[in-house]
Design a protein around this motif. Structure first.
Motif, PDB file in Angstrom:
ATOM      1  N   GLN B  16       2.693 -18.569  51.599  1.00  0.00           N
ATOM      2  CA  GLN B  16       3.328 -17.982  52.771  1.00  0.00           C
ATOM      3  C   GLN B  16       4.587 -17.259  52.345  1.00  0.00           C
ATOM      4  O   GLN B  16       5.288 -17.696  51.445  1.00  0.00           O
ATOM      5  N   ASP B  17       4.872 -16.178  53.011  1.00  0.00           N
ATOM      6  CA  ASP B  17       6.075 -15.445  52.649  1.00  0.00           C
ATOM      7  C   ASP B  17       7.299 -16.114  53.251  1.00  0.00           C
ATOM      8  O   ASP B  17       7.243 -16.695  54.324  1.00  0.00           O
ATOM      9  N   ILE B  18       8.387 -15.990  52.533  1.00  0.00           N
ATOM     10  CA  ILE B  18       9.656 -16.499  53.062  1.00  0.00           C
ATOM     11  C   ILE B  18      10.219 -15.440  54.004  1.00  0.00           C
ATOM     12  O   ILE B  18      10.112 -14.251  53.745  1.00  0.00           O
ATOM     13  N   MET B  19      10.822 -15.901  55.070  1.00  0.00           N
ATOM     14  CA  MET B  19      11.503 -14.950  55.947  1.00  0.00           C
ATOM     15  C   MET B  19      12.983 -15.024  55.662  1.00  0.00           C
ATOM     16  O   MET B  19      13.593 -16.081  55.792  1.00  0.00           O
ATOM     17  N   ILE B  20      13.523 -13.927  55.267  1.00  0.00           N
ATOM     18  CA  ILE B  20      14.960 -13.888  54.984  1.00  0.00           C
ATOM     19  C   ILE B  20      15.609 -13.067  56.072  1.00  0.00           C
ATOM     20  O   ILE B  20      15.145 -12.000  56.424  1.00  0.00           O
ATOM     21  N   ASN B  21      16.692 -13.577  56.561  1.00  0.00           N
ATOM     22  CA  ASN B  21      17.403 -12.888  57.607  1.00  0.00           C
ATOM     23  C   ASN B  21      18.692 -12.347  57.020  1.00  0.00           C
ATOM     24  O   ASN B  21      19.517 -13.093  56.528  1.00  0.00           O
ATOM     25  N   MET B  22      18.831 -11.052  57.020  1.00  0.00           N
ATOM     26  CA  MET B  22      20.069 -10.462  56.485  1.00  0.00           C
ATOM     27  C   MET B  22      20.886  -9.933  57.632  1.00  0.00           C
ATOM     28  O   MET B  22      20.492  -8.994  58.294  1.00  0.00           O
ATOM     29  N   MET B  35      18.524  -7.335  59.502  1.00  0.00           N
ATOM     30  CA  MET B  35      17.190  -7.036  58.986  1.00  0.00           C
ATOM     31  C   MET B  35      16.489  -8.355  58.791  1.00  0.00           C
ATOM     32  O   MET B  35      17.055  -9.262  58.195  1.00  0.00           O
ATOM     33  N   VAL B  36      15.264  -8.463  59.224  1.00  0.00           N
ATOM     34  CA  VAL B  36      14.482  -9.650  58.902  1.00  0.00           C
ATOM     35  C   VAL B  36      13.418  -9.209  57.916  1.00  0.00           C
ATOM     36  O   VAL B  36      12.646  -8.301  58.187  1.00  0.00           O
ATOM     37  N   LEU B  37      13.407  -9.839  56.763  1.00  0.00           N
ATOM     38  CA  LEU B  37      12.463  -9.459  55.725  1.00  0.00           C
ATOM     39  C   LEU B  37      11.454 -10.575  55.533  1.00  0.00           C
ATOM     40  O   LEU B  37      11.831 -11.741  55.498  1.00  0.00           O
ATOM     41  N   ALA B  38      10.189 -10.219  55.387  1.00  0.00           N
ATOM     42  CA  ALA B  38       9.192 -11.188  54.928  1.00  0.00           C
ATOM     43  C   ALA B  38       9.005 -10.912  53.454  1.00  0.00           C
ATOM     44  O   ALA B  38       8.605  -9.832  53.062  1.00  0.00           O
ATOM     45  N   VAL B  39       9.324 -11.912  52.644  1.00  0.00           N
ATOM     46  CA  VAL B  39       9.447 -11.688  51.215  1.00  0.00           C
ATOM     47  C   VAL B  39       8.455 -12.573  50.469  1.00  0.00           C
ATOM     48  O   VAL B  39       8.365 -13.760  50.755  1.00  0.00           O
ATOM     49  N   ASP B  40       7.747 -11.978  49.539  1.00  0.00           N
ATOM     50  CA  ASP B  40       6.818 -12.740  48.710  1.00  0.00           C
ATOM     51  C   ASP B  40       7.440 -12.820  47.322  1.00  0.00           C
ATOM     52  O   ASP B  40       7.323 -11.903  46.539  1.00  0.00           O
ATOM     53  N   ARG B  45       7.474  -7.672  51.933  1.00  0.00           N
ATOM     54  CA  ARG B  45       6.173  -7.364  52.520  1.00  0.00           C
ATOM     55  C   ARG B  45       6.316  -6.736  53.888  1.00  0.00           C
ATOM     56  O   ARG B  45       5.460  -6.008  54.333  1.00  0.00           O
ATOM     57  N   ASP B  46       7.356  -7.064  54.580  1.00  0.00           N
ATOM     58  CA  ASP B  46       7.541  -6.493  55.909  1.00  0.00           C
ATOM     59  C   ASP B  46       9.031  -6.519  56.215  1.00  0.00           C
ATOM     60  O   ASP B  46       9.765  -7.342  55.686  1.00  0.00           O
ATOM     61  N   LEU B  47       9.422  -5.615  57.054  1.00  0.00           N
ATOM     62  CA  LEU B  47      10.846  -5.517  57.363  1.00  0.00           C
ATOM     63  C   LEU B  47      10.989  -5.119  58.813  1.00  0.00           C
ATOM     64  O   LEU B  47      10.357  -4.175  59.259  1.00  0.00           O
ATOM     65  N   ILE B  48      11.804  -5.844  59.544  1.00  0.00           N
ATOM     66  CA  ILE B  48      12.046  -5.453  60.945  1.00  0.00           C
ATOM     67  C   ILE B  48      13.549  -5.314  61.131  1.00  0.00           C
ATOM     68  O   ILE B  48      14.285  -6.276  60.984  1.00  0.00           O
ATOM     69  N   PRO B  49      14.012  -4.120  61.461  1.00  0.00           N
ATOM     70  CA  PRO B  49      15.440  -3.965  61.728  1.00  0.00           C
ATOM     71  C   PRO B  49      15.760  -4.288  63.186  1.00  0.00           C
ATOM     72  O   PRO B  49      14.971  -3.989  64.080  1.00  0.00           O
ATOM     73  N   HIS B  50      16.890  -4.911  63.404  1.00  0.00           N
ATOM     74  CA  HIS B  50      17.358  -5.196  64.761  1.00  0.00           C
ATOM     75  C   HIS B  50      18.705  -4.522  64.931  1.00  0.00           C
ATOM     76  O   HIS B  50      19.636  -4.811  64.198  1.00  0.00           O
ATOM     77  N   ILE B  51      18.776  -3.636  65.911  1.00  0.00           N
ATOM     78  CA  ILE B  51      20.053  -2.977  66.159  1.00  0.00           C
ATOM     79  C   ILE B  51      20.515  -3.328  67.559  1.00  0.00           C
ATOM     80  O   ILE B  51      19.854  -4.067  68.277  1.00  0.00           O
ATOM     81  N   VAL B 359      13.867  -7.068  47.042  1.00  0.00           N
ATOM     82  CA  VAL B 359      14.899  -7.271  48.057  1.00  0.00           C
ATOM     83  C   VAL B 359      16.138  -6.466  47.719  1.00  0.00           C
ATOM     84  O   VAL B 359      16.752  -5.822  48.568  1.00  0.00           O
ATOM     85  N   ALA B 360      16.495  -6.480  46.433  1.00  0.00           N
ATOM     86  CA  ALA B 360      17.679  -5.723  46.028  1.00  0.00           C
ATOM     87  C   ALA B 360      17.492  -4.244  46.302  1.00  0.00           C
ATOM     88  O   ALA B 360      18.445  -3.534  46.625  1.00  0.00           O
ATOM     89  N   ASP B 361      16.235  -3.764  46.188  1.00  0.00           N
ATOM     90  CA  ASP B 361      16.001  -2.353  46.461  1.00  0.00           C
ATOM     91  C   ASP B 361      16.113  -2.043  47.936  1.00  0.00           C
ATOM     92  O   ASP B 361      16.526  -0.948  48.315  1.00  0.00           O
ATOM     93  N   ALA B 362      15.702  -2.984  48.777  1.00  0.00           N
ATOM     94  CA  ALA B 362      15.837  -2.752  50.216  1.00  0.00           C
ATOM     95  C   ALA B 362      17.308  -2.595  50.568  1.00  0.00           C
ATOM     96  O   ALA B 362      17.675  -1.746  51.386  1.00  0.00           O
ATOM     97  N   VAL B 363      18.155  -3.392  49.930  1.00  0.00           N
ATOM     98  CA  VAL B 363      19.591  -3.272  50.183  1.00  0.00           C
ATOM     99  C   VAL B 363      20.093  -1.901  49.765  1.00  0.00           C
ATOM    100  O   VAL B 363      20.866  -1.249  50.463  1.00  0.00           O
TER     101      VAL B 363
END
Lengths: 175, 378, 374
Positions: B16-22, B35-40, B45-51, B359-363
């Motif tokens: 299962q992917d970890i969900m990281i909340n940035m 940003m909520v990231l689903a990270v393997d 694997r997936d990214l949802i931005p919340h503004i 993850v570092a690249d998403a940043v």
């Protein structure tokens, strides 16, 4: 379809309207000249078909959605406004869709440009317009639980916001 | 884009992917952004931005403010490219009322907008260097040169950040007497600053390794998502409002528009450095063409009333196309003011940029878009 | 084994332990101050200026503040592991202090296997990081801890290989003997490549930029230390600066000639101490300089750099050293060969780094404004 009663009448000759009219063949569209752009009005049921035609047409090639928003005209209903641009031909056009005040829905434009996604989410939560077929109809800027207030409508007063947000805070409310 | 994150579990083992909340409070997110990231492992694997954390109802408030009060509000919407924001608003009013702006005011507006572009890009180089890890050094270097520009703005307008200097028809008051010399000084310092920041970071092997091939946005994706500014130009689309639909006197000065070929983070960095150099070039040309004259038209009404009409003004802010859609039904307030902010459009493409990368690249991808949350949320 | 002033062994050991603790505490506080000042100057700022004259008491103030902080522990943290983790990071570093020489006859213990001992002992702190990350019950801490472990293990190997290469040339694992052997020429002349690798691996072992991704402030905020506060956190920090000091001393002793070059034995004790201090200080200065100048490497780039470049090159260096030394050539010829091969290795590493990022790619195109023909 909507006329703002612009004081100086500007002619449509020599503008992009002739090509737009040709591309929108089969759709009853009307146009008027605004200060900078041409505003084309399309009936609500033909919106997606018209926008797709404008994008696919080779002479027009409107591949870039600049902005999508709503304007609340109170008793006369609402307008959904699309600002389109062509990166290859470098011309632009404004498309307006009129919605009556009692049935505020229109088909989503995300099938035409993915950029419409967040603009439609914002218009939906600010004006209460429903975009049918939108893939992600959550609130964008408003809190998730405030889905029944539409702040940018004209009948939504400015001061009541404080009352809605805080229980028991009575300032701003006129009895 | 779906409602919920789609964890990836089609391996042999149940993984299962970890969900990281940035965020919203996070050193890397440039403001109140989540940003909520689903990270393997380390791959996104997936990214949802919340503004929406900075939503202050700018558009609703603008409907209650008349055409001079609204100018200060535009500053607060785009607090790093204030002159561009004010310019768009003021130009909208001028177009609706058909006011002709005197030449001197237009040249000064142009100078100030380009200096603002310089200061905003300095801020970007500093903050992005901090994201990449040169913490402190690039930040302080860039901000030192930005301070010089801000000092000049303070001399002219009295404020370091919220200027409210443009008025429909021209400028609020005349610039300082030594304006031209001061701008020459600032330009010399900015040239030095660009060399400093460029030399510190651009050819650094580690920086190249971190940013090349990261956060790639193809040309079709960029146009389809409606991105703008350096993000769009880095992907190969030569779209610049100053060139395509010139406003002020951009059709009378010579400048180049850098267009990247790779659509990655390194291109966006190089593009902004090059844009800084072009801004210096534009300001120099403007200074030669600046003549004494009035800064407001002779007969300006005290109460600004626009005839009914609508207009969509677009300007090239440092982050991209900043548009103001103003609808007026007569009267001294706008009936509807829509701020088309460049970062709002760019932020939608974050997901496409980051999927499949670390993850570092998403940043870094987020940093390279150079977002200003006030503009996104209004 | 001689004891200090002929005291009994136990008392002598106790005194030496106290010396270690005392010197290290002072040195670490001084190092923190120096780093802040030097880093600030690189960044065009001033650093601490107010606490005490020229900000000299800043470290003392920081230490007092940290001691006075509330001891916060997450509810779900594993109590024993959480408490013990800082010790496992902190004590092995101090243990390394035992063999480092300050002057030709001045080290706490002159072990015959000194180099081996210090390498063995300094790798125990990896366990401490894992304990810290795991016990914190925090995703960011776990991510940071895993990254730290991966990085540490990857860079341990080239470090060991580099020091073995030098030990081969110096023909001993006893650090004092290595220092004495450099009375005429420091080892860096014969073995520049191991020095380069030692420097890089030292940065990685200490989690210093550009290898500080485990404690990357802009991503996993603080890494494995994120849930620690007050004294516990300061112990991690202390360990980092202590290991910086020890590694710098080791590097000065093994590569730069320590207290023996240029005229250590002749000029007596004060000169030797001065030499050690200057050389270790130079290494520390370059470490801080590196921090101010470089962005941070991503974890996969970091690992591939170590496994694909540093480790094979270090093996090659050892093989070349062995080949040259096995033939019992005269001193001048063998050592010149060593120097030449090692310098070639340095050039190879530099060019490999450069080529890996300078792939030809289309540069941005400048389109002139007047090309806008509608």
């Amino acid at each position: 379809m909507t006329t703002e009663g612009a004081a100086p009448e500007r002619s449509l000759s020599g503008t992009i309207w002739s090509e737009v009219d040709r591309a929108l063949s089969g759709i009853t569209a009307s146009a008027e000249r605004a200060v900078l752009d041409v505003i084309v009005s399309i009936p609500r049921d033909e919106v997606v078909r018209g926008l797709k035609a404008l994008k696919a047409d080779e002479a027009l090639a409107f591949d870039y959605l600049r902005c999508l928003t709503c304007v609340d005209n109170e008793a006369e209903g609402m307008d959904v406004v699309y600002h389109l641009y062509s990166t290859t031909k470098r011309h632009n056009v404004t498309v307006k869709v009129h919605l009556d005040a009692n049935d505020l829905f229109v088909d989503t434009a995300t099938t035409v440009w993915r950029a419409a996604n967040w603009y439609e989410r914002e218009a939906a939560e600010m004006f209460g317009v429903r975009f049918r077929g939108h893939p992600d109809p959550r609130t964008l800027l408003m809190p998730e639980d405030m889905t029944d207030t539409f702040p940018l409508r004209k009948d939504h007063p400015l001061a009541e916001i404080e009352v809605l947000q805080g229980e028991g805070i009575a300032w701003g409310v006129e009895e | 884009m779906t409602n919920a994150l789609q964890p990836n579990s089609n391996h042999e083992f149940e993984v299962q992917d970890i969900m990281i909340n940035m965020g919203p409070q996070h050193p890397a997110t440039h403001g109140v952004f989540r940003m909520v990231l689903a990270v393997d492992g380390e791959i996104v694997r997936d990214l949802i931005p919340h503004i929406g954390y900075m939503h202050r109802g700018a558009e609703k408030l603008s409907e209650t403010m008349d055409f001079r009060q609204g100018i200060g509000f535009m500053d607060r919407t785009e607090y790093l490219a204030q002159f561009n924001a004010e310019l768009a608003y003021v130009m909208a009013v001028e177009k609706l009322m058909d006011i002709e702006v005197p030449e001197r005011a237009q040249w000064i507006r142009m100078i100030l907008c380009e200096l603002n572009r310089l200061s905003s890009h300095f801020m970007f180089t500093g903050a992005f260097g901090a994201d990449a890890g040169v913490f402190g050094t690039s930040f302080i270097y860039a901000f030192r040169w930005r301070e010089e520009i801000l000092d000049l703005f303070e001399e002219i307008t009295g404020d370091r950040l919220m200027y409210a200097y443009f008025r429909p028809g021209g400028l609020a008051w005349e610039v300082t007497d030594n304006f031209v010399e001061r701008v020459h000084q600032v330009l010399a310092l900015s040239r030095q600053g660009i060399k400093d920041v460029d030399g510190l970071v651009t050819n650094n092997e580690i920086f190249k390794a971190r940013t090349q091939g990261v956060g790639v946005l193809t040309k079709e994706q960029a146009i389809d998502w409606g991105t703008t500014g350096p993000v769009l130009r880095a992907s190969g689309v030569a779209m610049d409002v100053r060139r395509d639909e010139p406003y002020l006197f951009y059709d009378q000065v010579e400048f180049d528009i850098p267009v990247g070929q790779n659509g990655d983070v390194y291109d966006r960095w190089c593009l902004r450095i090059e844009e800084m150099r072009q801004s210096v070039r534009i300001v120099e040309q403007c200074l030669t063409k600046l003549q004494p004259g009035p800064i407001q038209p002779e007969r300006m009404p005290r109460m600004l009333r626009t005839p009914p009409g609508e207009v969509y003004i677009r300007t090239e802010a440092p982050r991209g196309e900043f548009g103001i859609y103003m609808v007026s039904k007569g009267g001294n307030r706008p009936h509807r003011l829509k701020v088309r902010s460049s970062c709002f459009a760019n932020l939608q493409s974050l997901r496409d940029m980051s999927i499949g990368q670390y993850v570092a690249d998403a940043v870094l991808a987020l940093g390279s878009m150079d977002i200003v949350l006030c503009e996104v949320d209004r | 084994m001689s004891t200090l002033f002929g005291l009994p062994v136990a008392l002598d050991a106790l005194i030496r332990v106290l010396i270690i603790v005392g010197v290290m505490t002072v040195v670490v506080m001084g190092l923190i101050y120096i780093e802040r000042k030097v880093l600030a100057r690189f960044q065009q700022r001033l650093g601490p200026t107010r606490t005490g004259p020229m900000g000299l008491l800043q470290s003392v103030a920081d230490a007092l503040k940290l001691v006075a902080k509330e001891d916060v522990r997450p509810t779900n943290a594993d109590p024993w592991v959480f408490e013990l983790a800082p010790f496992l990071v902190f004590v092995p570093t101090f243990l390394g202090f035992v063999v480092v020489p300050f002057a030709l006859a001045w080290s706490v213990r002159d072990l015959d296997l000194g180099l081996f001992y210090i390498l063995a002992v300094s790798s125990v702190n990896i366990i401490g990081w894992v304990m810290a990350g795991w016990a914190s019950d925090n995703r960011y801490a776990m991510l940071g801890a895993l990254r730290a472990v991966a990085q540490s293990i990857s860079y341990e190997l080239p470090l060991v290989m580099a020091l073995i290469a030098v030990a081969m040339v110096a023909d001993s694992l006893n650090i004092s003997e290595i220092v004495r052997g450099q009375a005429v020429v420091p080892n860096i002349v014969w073995q520049p490549l191991p020095f380069l690798m030692f420097f890089i691996c030292m940065l990685a072992e200490m989690n210093r930029p550009p290898f500080d991704i485990p404690v990357g402030e802009s991503e996993v905020v603080g890494g494995p230390y994120v849930e620690y506060s007050g004294i516990r956190w300061s112990m991690f920090f202390l360990a980092e600066y202590a290991s910086m000091f020890i590694m710098a001393l080791l590097g000065a002793a093994v590569f730069l000639g320590g207290s023996a070059w240029p005229l250590g034995e002749q000029l007596g004790l004060p000169w030797q101490i001065l030499l050690t201090v200057v050389k270790a200080g130079a290494i520390i200065f370059v470490v801080i300089w590196t921090r101010a100048s470089f962005p941070r490497l991503r974890i996969d780039q970091l690992m591939s750099f170590s496994w694909k470049l540093l480790l094979p090159v270090s093996f090659a260096q050892i093989m070349v050293n062995g080949l040259i030394l096995v033939y019992d050539l005269p001193y001048g010829m063998s050592h010149t060969l060593l120097a030449v091969c090692s310098a070639a290795g340095v050039l190879f590493v530099a060019s490999a780094i450069n080529r890996s990022v300078t792939r030809p790619r289309p540069r941005p195109v400048l389109i002139s404004r007047s090309e806008a023909a509608r």
